[in-house]
Write a protein that holds these residues in place. Structure first.
Motif, short mmCIF file in Angstrom:
data_model
loop_
_atom_site.label_atom_id
_atom_site.label_comp_id
_atom_site.label_asym_id
_atom_site.label_seq_id
_atom_site.Cartn_x
_atom_site.Cartn_y
_atom_site.Cartn_z
N PRO A 95 41.85 41.74 25.50
CA PRO A 95 40.99 42.51 26.39
C PRO A 95 40.73 41.73 27.67
O PRO A 95 40.43 40.53 27.62
N VAL A 96 40.86 42.40 28.81
CA VAL A 96 40.71 41.72 30.08
C VAL A 96 40.08 42.68 31.09
O VAL A 96 40.27 43.90 30.99
N GLY A 97 39.31 42.14 32.01
CA GLY A 97 38.73 42.94 33.07
C GLY A 97 38.58 42.12 34.33
O GLY A 97 38.68 40.89 34.31
N VAL A 98 38.37 42.80 35.46
CA VAL A 98 38.21 42.11 36.74
C VAL A 98 36.88 42.54 37.36
O VAL A 98 36.56 43.74 37.39
N ALA A 99 36.12 41.56 37.84
CA ALA A 99 34.85 41.85 38.51
C ALA A 99 34.92 41.39 39.95
O ALA A 99 35.30 40.23 40.21
N ILE A 100 34.60 42.27 40.90
CA ILE A 100 34.71 41.92 42.32
C ILE A 100 33.35 42.09 43.01
O ILE A 100 32.77 43.17 42.98
N PRO A 101 32.87 41.01 43.63
CA PRO A 101 31.65 41.14 44.42
C PRO A 101 32.02 41.59 45.84
O PRO A 101 32.86 40.97 46.48
N GLU B 194 27.85 45.61 44.50
CA GLU B 194 27.41 45.64 45.90
C GLU B 194 26.55 44.42 46.17
O GLU B 194 25.33 44.50 46.20
N GLY B 195 27.19 43.30 46.35
CA GLY B 195 26.40 42.09 46.60
C GLY B 195 27.31 40.89 46.54
O GLY B 195 28.51 41.00 46.28
N ASN B 196 26.73 39.73 46.81
CA ASN B 196 27.47 38.47 46.77
C ASN B 196 27.70 38.06 45.30
O ASN B 196 26.96 38.47 44.41
N ILE B 197 28.71 37.24 45.09
CA ILE B 197 29.01 36.77 43.73
C ILE B 197 27.80 36.09 43.08
O ILE B 197 27.64 36.13 41.86
N ASN B 198 26.95 35.48 43.89
CA ASN B 198 25.80 34.77 43.35
C ASN B 198 24.56 35.65 43.19
O ASN B 198 23.51 35.16 42.80
N ASP B 199 24.69 36.93 43.49
CA ASP B 199 23.53 37.84 43.35
C ASP B 199 23.42 38.35 41.92
O ASP B 199 24.40 38.46 41.20
N GLU B 200 22.18 38.71 41.58
CA GLU B 200 21.89 39.25 40.25
C GLU B 200 22.79 40.44 39.92
O GLU B 200 23.28 40.57 38.80
N VAL B 201 23.03 41.29 40.92
CA VAL B 201 23.79 42.52 40.66
C VAL B 201 25.21 42.21 40.18
O VAL B 201 25.76 42.91 39.33
#
Lengths: 419, 419
Positions: free
Chosen positions: B336-342, B383-390
């Motif tokens: 299983p693999v996924g991609v997360a983009i800030p 919708e935010g920077n990689i270091n944001d909570e979102v």
């Protein structure tokens, strides 16, 4: 020992693994800042006090931005004191220190006086943190930071517990070890050391050779590991007697200038013979010619020892000063002791015809020594260079003479002289 | 393993101590010159042949003055091959290497592919000889040269035998270790890693963080130690995709340029999520200003990361190239693999308002990625920077989604996923 704020979980885990293997465990907290996450048998307050300061002082100093090393030093010294006391009370069979660079620094202080063979284990993230100067340290590299207990850290601590309990599991296999003779060496006395080693092997000894510095030999003598010392290369006295504190500090392990030499040997009663090997030279490593040695030495006889080591002759006056210390050393020995002097030069570099040949200076040593030496100490003189067969023969004869004065006879019948 | 000409007596002694502790022992002779003083299960002829040369060739080359390293390399590779075969045949539970600098060099080759937790012990005179890159190496410092068996060497070898048998004595204490999630980090993504670690801890995971290089993480995945990888900081792809072989070799451990990344993870089926953390920058450690980076980077947005690290922005074109490799990496995953983009920047340095802010370049990455990615791989965008909570929230939601596709469920019910 470890800082139980950052490593509390890890220490508790390791303690439990050691318990499981049937060992009892005492913990020492060497942390300063933060709050311990598990309780220690020796808490940080007790450690700070043993180190001569109060914990609150250290915390305050750290908060006001003081050099972190102050706190580390105090905690290390405190831990070292607690460890010494535990050892004196017979309560210490092994020591494990866990952590990063601070723990490694503490290890250097806490472990350095523990005897050889007592398991000393440092579990740390970087092998390169491992302190020098602890003779039989075991370093277990942790593959990941020791921060937070996870499967990988757990496995590392399992290995550490296994290593410690395995090392404690049985007595050293003494039956295999013959009595041990230690010799001191420099390149310029290697032939002498080789000849003497052969003589000693033929007489039932194992031999071990120490180069130039004798701190390690002294610790081993103290720990009862050495049965006989043939201190054929006393070169170390040249810097220890003649050099300023500043220069000596540069040359000393850990930068602590120390003019004492083989003190534990003197106290131990282990039989030993001294010879003036290498006292005929100052050694300047890194120098590629006479122009690179300090000006005050440039007018003297000199030679190259390889491409970047300059040897400069010691003078009669210097050797007379060294001879007094040399005699003093022999005079203070509590066991059988003798002195062997080669009349044809104290190293390969001062044979007749060699660049440092200076029989007048050699004679100055001999006569100052004889003046100061305790009259009951036998002196053997050999008509030849220290590396000649005749010197080895005379030295062995001297050894036989001094050993005949004590029990056990030559060679020791029992291999278990001390506990 | 050891050279049985110079260390034969020591190896025989150690072997006997291990026998006494109930272990069976195979010996491998990695010596070239001289005559072995004890017989080995794998003699030097066999080792040389396993390394691809004949022993007589090596001896001849050494006699004719060839670089000693050639022989060492051949013997190390031969020993490594024998060790691999023993391991494949289930005949290897621990490995001890004994000797000086040559043995340490051999250890680096022979031990580097052995799994974590398999005891690897190097007994050597100088701790400083210890090779880097072996993740859980145990180094036992010998107080004296391992040349000639004497009481001190015997004691050291006793300790080594004890450590090995103790480490083998029982199974790792698995019950204590929760499933393990690994995260990748750089200073510029630390807040993201912290947030994600907290989320994962709350869901029953232990976490371990790897900085910048992932070779160690990959080995651990291969060894079955990691249950989940949140590869939030894929910065490593910047050099691996963009730099020349020469530059890459300078940056690689042991100077071996390697453009592969986390291959064992891809094969393993371990669930993982990738994010473009740090792909917004080239890093120039040692540079104190833009004038000190290579000329081709000087016209770009840049910033200082501390007093001596310069960060320079990656371009849209570079990011499009990286995105292809990034997609390729995800596409090849067997689990299983996924991609997360800030959408608001791939690091602290490229937030809106920060020096490396370049939304057009970020978008180039996103669109090239989406074009190349396997259609069944889920992508979460925040919708935010990689270091944001979102971003942390979206990433955890993505993790839950990909983990729900496989057994065991989130969190894994069994802590024993693999052998």
């Amino acid at each position: 020992g470890a800082a139980l704020d950052t490593r509390g979980d890890e220490v508790a885990f390791l303690r439990d693994r050691l318990y499981e293997r049937g060992l009892s465990v005492l913990t020492i907290d060497i942390g300063v800042m933060g709050t311990p996450s598990c309780s220690a048998d020796y808490g940080r307050q007790a450690v700070a006090q043993a180190g001569g300061r109060s914990l609150s002082e250290l915390v305050e100093a750290a908060r006001s931005g003081a050099d972190r090393r102050q706190a580390t030093d105090t905690m290390s010294q405190g831990a070292a004191r607690i460890v010494r006391e535990l050892r004196a009370a017979g309560k210490l069979d092994a020591l494990v220190i866990l952590g990063g660079s601070t723990a490694a620094a503490a290890a250097a202080t806490v472990m350095k006086d523990l005897p050889l063979g007592l398991p000393k284990v440092l579990v740390t993230t970087f092998l390169s943190f491992a302190p020098a100067g602890i003779d039989d340290l075991v370093v277990l590299a942790s593959p990941v930071d020791l921060l937070g207990l996870n499967r990988i850290v757990a496995r590392t601590l399992d290995l550490a517990a296994g290593a410690v309990s395995g090392m404690l599991e049985r007595e050293p296999s003494r039956h295999t070890a013959k009595p041990l003779a230690a010799l001191t060496a420099l390149g310029v006395t290697t032939p002498a050391v080789q000849r003497l080693s052969e003589y000693l092997s033929a007489r039932g000894y194992d031999t071990v050779v120490f180069h130039a510095t004798t701190e390690k030999l002294d610790r081993m003598t103290r720990d009862g590991l050495v049965d006989l010392v043939v201190d054929v290369t006393t070169f170390e006295m040249v810097p220890k007697v003649l050099y300023s504190d500043e220069v000596l500090a540069l040359l000393s392990p850990f930068g602590r200038p120390d003019r004492l030499r083989l003190e534990a040997l003197l106290q131990s009663g282990v039989p030993h013979v001294l010879a003036p090997g290498g006292l005929d030279m100052h050694i300047f490593p890194g120098a590629t010619g006479i122009a690179q040695v300090p000006p005050e030495y440039r007018g003297r006889p000199w030679s190259m020892h390889g491409p970047s080591v300059v040897l400069v002759r010691t003078t009669a006056e210097e050797l007379a000063r060294i001879a007094q210390k040399f005699a003093d050393q022999a005079n203070r020995a509590r066991g059988p002791v003798g002195v062997a002097i080669p009349l044809g030069g104290f190293s390969e570099a001062s044979r007749p015809g060699a660049p440092l040949h200076d029989p007048a200076a050699d004679r100055a040593f001999r006569s100052a020594l004889r003046k100061c030496l305790r009259p009951d100490i036998p002196v053997a003189e050999a008509e030849g260079n220290i590396n000649d067969e005749v010197f080895a023969e005379e030295t062995v004869r001297l050894l036989e003479r001094i050993l005949s004065r004590k029990e056990p006879p030559w060679p020791p019948e029992s291999q278990e002289r001390r506990s």
